[in-house]
Design a protein around this motif. Structure first.
Motif, short mmCIF file in Angstrom:
data_model
loop_
_atom_site.label_atom_id
_atom_site.label_comp_id
_atom_site.label_asym_id
_atom_site.label_seq_id
_atom_site.Cartn_x
_atom_site.Cartn_y
_atom_site.Cartn_z
N TYR A 74 -2.18 -21.24 40.45
CA TYR A 74 -2.63 -21.76 39.16
C TYR A 74 -2.19 -23.22 39.00
CZ TYR A 74 -2.46 -23.18 34.36
OH TYR A 74 -2.60 -23.93 33.22
N LYS A 97 -4.32 -25.63 41.07
CA LYS A 97 -5.66 -25.76 40.50
C LYS A 97 -5.62 -26.55 39.19
CE LYS A 97 -10.07 -24.78 40.34
NZ LYS A 97 -11.01 -25.35 41.27
N THR A 146 -7.05 -27.11 31.87
CA THR A 146 -6.32 -26.35 32.90
C THR A 146 -6.57 -24.85 32.87
OG1 THR A 146 -4.32 -25.93 31.59
CG2 THR A 146 -4.45 -28.06 32.75
N ARG A 197 -5.30 -22.86 30.50
CA ARG A 197 -4.26 -22.22 29.70
C ARG A 197 -3.65 -23.24 28.74
NH1 ARG A 197 -0.81 -19.27 34.50
NH2 ARG A 197 -2.49 -17.91 35.21
#
Length: 191
Positions: A31, A34, A129, A131
């Motif tokens: 995560y 990315k 992003t 989140r």
């Protein structure tokens, strides 16, 4: 007795470290990688250093057509235009006076925390992003009764349970928040 306590503390620490490592290795690092790439694309930095070097060697420009930025700017504008407003109303045995007091309390909390700015930061993180996180807690720096403190936190510092199946954090087994602190900051927070 002291040895049992130390061993039990060690086991708790080891268990926490094992869970942290599991969350980090089973999706957290992926995560983060990315999310950083998404932030770079948003900023118009879409070429890695190696590719730029190769292009420079053959005298070719690293052309960037940032189609991400205009698209996201539309989303940011929509968020600003369509902010949710919170209003308390009496239900069941509630009274209008209680609802009015809660409305005034909410306005005070939102204003003192500059919630419109915090909300925009969290939204921006979520769009870019994937989140966005709020940190809501009591702050006792100013007085013993405390104040509600609402802050935006960097989503790259949050590891969530890779086995989570719902968006609701109450259903997650783990959430880890980590950031680097200086020894002085550690002393101030933990004594």
């Amino acid at each position: 007795y002291g040895c049992v306590s130390v061993m039990s503390d060690y086991n708790i620490i080891q268990e926490q470290m094992d869970r942290y490592s599991y969350c980090r290795d089973e999706g957290g690092l992926k995560y983060q990688k990315k999310a950083v790439q998404c932030e770079e694309f948003f900023a118009g930095d879409q070429w890695d250093a190696e590719t730029k070097r190769k292009l420079a060697q053959v005298r070719r420009p690293a052309l960037t057509l940032n189609k991400t930025l205009p698209s996201l700017m539309v989303m940011f504008a929509e968020q600003l235009k369509n902010r949710a407003s919170i209003n308390y109303v009496p239900r069941q045995n509630g009274t209008q006076e209680t609802a009015n007091a809660l409305n005034k309390l909410w306005i005070h909390v939102a204003t003192s925390n500059k919630l419109k700015w915090v909300e925009s930061q969290v939204f921006d993180d979520g769009i870019i992003t994937g989140r966005g996180f709020y940190d809501v807690r009591m702050n006792f720096d100013n007085h013993a009764l405390g104040d509600i403190q609402i802050k935006h936190i960097n989503p790259l510092n949050v590891l969530i349970d890779p086995d989570a199946e719902e968006y609701d954090p109450d259903t997650w087994n783990d959430v880890f928040y980590s950031k680097w602190l200086s020894p002085a900051e550690i002393g101030r927070i933990y004594g």
